[in-house]
Each structure stands twice: as structure tokens, then as C-alpha cells.
Motif scaffolding. Structure first.
Motif, PDB file in Angstrom:
ATOM      1  N   ARG A   1       8.075  -7.734   1.982  1.00 42.42           N
ATOM      2  CA  ARG A   1       6.526  -8.108   1.117  1.00 42.42           C
ATOM      3  C   ARG A   1       5.185  -7.346   2.206  1.00 42.42           C
ATOM      4  O   ARG A   1       5.434  -7.609   3.117  1.00 42.42           O
ATOM      5  CB  ARG A   1       6.358  -9.916   0.958  1.00 42.42           C
ATOM      6  N   ILE A   2       5.555  -6.178   1.019  1.00 42.99           N
ATOM      7  CA  ILE A   2       4.654  -5.295   1.767  1.00 42.99           C
ATOM      8  C   ILE A   2       3.226  -5.661   0.684  1.00 42.99           C
ATOM      9  O   ILE A   2       3.195  -5.889   0.127  1.00 42.99           O
ATOM     10  CB  ILE A   2       4.906  -4.145   1.219  1.00 42.99           C
ATOM     11  N   ALA A   3       1.960  -5.419   2.513  1.00 39.40           N
ATOM     12  CA  ALA A   3       1.180  -5.783   1.289  1.00 39.40           C
ATOM     13  C   ALA A   3       0.315  -4.341   0.876  1.00 39.40           C
ATOM     14  O   ALA A   3       0.154  -3.424   1.562  1.00 39.40           O
ATOM     15  CB  ALA A   3      -0.092  -6.036   2.987  1.00 39.40           C
TER      16      ALA A   3
ATOM     17  N   TRP B   1       0.086  -7.591  -2.769  1.00 40.27           N
ATOM     18  CA  TRP B   1       2.120  -7.882  -2.046  1.00 40.27           C
ATOM     19  C   TRP B   1       2.631  -6.765  -3.292  1.00 40.27           C
ATOM     20  O   TRP B   1       2.560  -6.980  -4.777  1.00 40.27           O
ATOM     21  CB  TRP B   1       1.893  -8.573  -1.266  1.00 40.27           C
ATOM     22  N   ALA B   2       3.303  -6.456  -2.582  1.00 44.03           N
ATOM     23  CA  ALA B   2       4.739  -6.062  -3.497  1.00 44.03           C
ATOM     24  C   ALA B   2       5.739  -6.122  -2.500  1.00 44.03           C
ATOM     25  O   ALA B   2       6.652  -6.429  -1.932  1.00 44.03           O
ATOM     26  CB  ALA B   2       4.622  -4.737  -3.678  1.00 44.03           C
ATOM     27  N   GLU B   3       7.071  -6.454  -3.671  1.00 44.62           N
ATOM     28  CA  GLU B   3       8.100  -6.717  -2.888  1.00 44.62           C
ATOM     29  C   GLU B   3       8.955  -5.359  -2.548  1.00 44.62           C
ATOM     30  O   GLU B   3       9.320  -4.829  -3.636  1.00 44.62           O
ATOM     31  CB  GLU B   3       9.352  -8.347  -3.798  1.00 44.62           C
TER      32      GLU B   3
ATOM     33  N   SER C   1       1.215   2.289   2.253  1.00 48.20           N
ATOM     34  CA  SER C   1       1.548   1.029   2.512  1.00 48.20           C
ATOM     35  C   SER C   1       2.311   0.979   3.079  1.00 48.20           C
ATOM     36  O   SER C   1       2.006   0.442   4.647  1.00 48.20           O
ATOM     37  CB  SER C   1       2.382   0.080   1.268  1.00 48.20           C
ATOM     38  N   GLY C   2       2.805   2.641   3.519  1.00 45.17           N
ATOM     39  CA  GLY C   2       3.974   1.820   4.898  1.00 45.17           C
ATOM     40  C   GLY C   2       4.980   1.624   4.627  1.00 45.17           C
ATOM     41  O   GLY C   2       5.823   1.289   5.407  1.00 45.17           O
TER      42      GLY C   2
END
Length: 256
Positions: A63-65, A56-58, A101-102
Motif C-alpha cells: 500500500r503506497i501513499a 493510497w494505491a496498491e 511516490s517512491g
């Protein structure tokens, strides 16, 4: 016995991680078992991007997968999101092209209750990842730029965000290994001068934007003037927004 915080920091620092302490804390808080912790530390020490290690990334407080092999959303792109929100109307139609990732679309939808969100990417791995993030807040389409979008969106899009690839082809090999080795070329390579995809998006955008709707694309400082010119040539009213803190340059084109 799992490695301690100090041991993880030492391993990461030896591998060249500049922010070893911060990364160690994130890895330790994410790992669910000692075996997973060891594996995560090893993958990061081998050069896998931290976000791919964590899964994931912030981004924009969310929190984006982020799956392996998918473009990692950059912190500087949060500036594009803020610029888009400053332009938004109530419950707009939002399109996130080259969505990866959207992350951009999800951030916009989170701040615009009731917005109709569509995201699209040509990379099947990115589409699978975006489906996980977009979920019930929008629809993800697989294909090249505007090609897979429902025709009913023509002339209705209020916000069109396109985080297009903009690295010149000859400079892709100069990127850090984290990007060059672990992120898809299609998300990085912008053609001869880095603006091939940007020009294509700008040329087609007026057919999809609602009157007063805006297209926002991130670019580099040295490409910004040519990017503005490309939007103007496409019939959009164009301007450049800059964040010195994030080293971000966003070209904004509005349908007259």
C-alpha cells in the motif's frame, strides 16, 4: 445517514466510473466517518483519481501513499519491478529516478533485504510523498535526475529504475482527465517524441552503474525500438522486455 453501498455505486456509475462496484467497496472500507465517506464519493464523482481519493494505491502487493497532485503508480509498472528483481544481485545499490511516490523503489527494497535505496524526483510534492513511503528503508533526494544523488554512488548502482515521463508533448492533451488534470505535467510530458528524458537518463547511466548493473525504463510499444537504440548509443547492452497481459514495455540497458 451515510450513503449505502448501492447508493455509492449508483453515484459512481453515473459519473462514468467503469468499475463502480470495486471502487465503492474501497471507498467504504477506507472512509472513517460518514462525513468523510460523503466527501470521498463526491471527489471521485468529480473526477479525482481513485488513488487520490483513497490516499493510497496498491502496488506490487504494497500500500503506497499517494498525495493529491502526485503521479499515481500504474499496475503495468509492476512488470518493471519484476524485471529488475530478476537481474538483482545480493544487497545491491538501488536508485529510483523520477520516483514520484517512491513506489518502484519501495517495492524493490521490500524484495531485496539489505539493499541501499536512493530515490529522486524534481517535483517537491512527489518528494514529500516519497519520503512518507521510503521512510526508513532509503533516502529521498530532490532535484533533476542524477543531479541530487550523492557522488559516492557513481559506479556502484546495481539497479537503476527510471519511470520517466514518455508522453509526447503534443499528445498530453489527449490523456484521460484523471491524468491530464490531476497529475503533474512534469511526470507526463516526455518532450517532442516522448523520449527526451529517457535519452538523458540513458546517456548518464553508464557513469553511475556498477559493472554489470542495469538501467530499466518503461516506454510505449511504438517508442520501444527508438528507446533501445538510445540505450545502445549510450554504450549499454540493450534489450526489450514485454508483458502482453499488462501492456508493458521495459527497455533494459546493462553496463558491459
Amino acid at each position: 445517514m451515510p450513503p449505502s453501498f448501492d447508493q455509492v455505486v449508483t453515484t459512481l456509475r453515473s459519473a462514468g466510473c467503469v468499475f463502480a462496484e470495486d471502487e465503492a467497496a474501497l471507498i467504504l472500507s477506507t472512509a472513517r466517518t460518514p462525513a468523510e465517506l460523503t466527501a470521498m464519493v463526491d471527489r471521485r464523482a468529480d473526477g479525482l483519481p481513485l488513488e487520490h481519493v483513497l490516499g493510497w494505491a496498491e502496488f506490487s502487493g504494497l500500500r503506497i501513499a499517494v498525495d493529491p497532485g502526485v503521479f499515481v503508480p500504474r499496475r503495468r509498472t509492476e512488470f518493471l519491478v519484476r524485471q529488475a528483481l530478476a537481474l538483482s544481485r545480493p544487497t545491491p545499490v538501488v536508485v529510483d529516478l523520477c520516483c514520484g511516490s517512491g513506489a518502484v523503489g519501495v517495492a524493490l527494497a521490500a524484495a531485496l533485504p539489505g539493499a541501499e535505496l536512493h530515490a529522486a524526483d524534481i517535483d517537491p510534492a512527489a518528494v514529500r510523498c516519497a519520503v512518507r513511503n521510503v521512510g526508513g528503508v532509503g533516502t529521498v533526494h530532490e532535484g533533476d535526475l542524477f543531479g541530487p544523488l550523492p557522488p559516492v554512488l557513481r559506479g556502484r548502482v546495481g539497479l537503476l529504475a527510471a519511470n520517466v515521463p514518455y508522453v509526447p508533448t503534443d499528445e498530453v492533451g489527449l490523456l484521460p482527465p484523471e491524468a491530464r488534470v490531476h497529475e503533474p505535467l512534469v511526470a507526463l510530458d516526455g518532450g517532442g517524441d516522448g523520449l527526451d528524458i529517457l535519452r538523458r537518463v540513458g546517456a548518464e547511466a553508464p557513469d553511475w552503474l556498477a559493472p554489470g548493473g542495469s538501467l530499466l525504463v518503461e516506454t510505449s510499444e511504438r517508442q520501444a525500438d527508438r528507446a533501445v537504440e538510445a540505450f545502445t548509443n549510450a554504450g549499454l547492452t540493450a534489450r526489450l522486455a514485454v508483458s502482453e497481459d499488462l501492456h508493458a514495455h521495459v527497455v533494459i540497458g546493462t553496463r558491459r
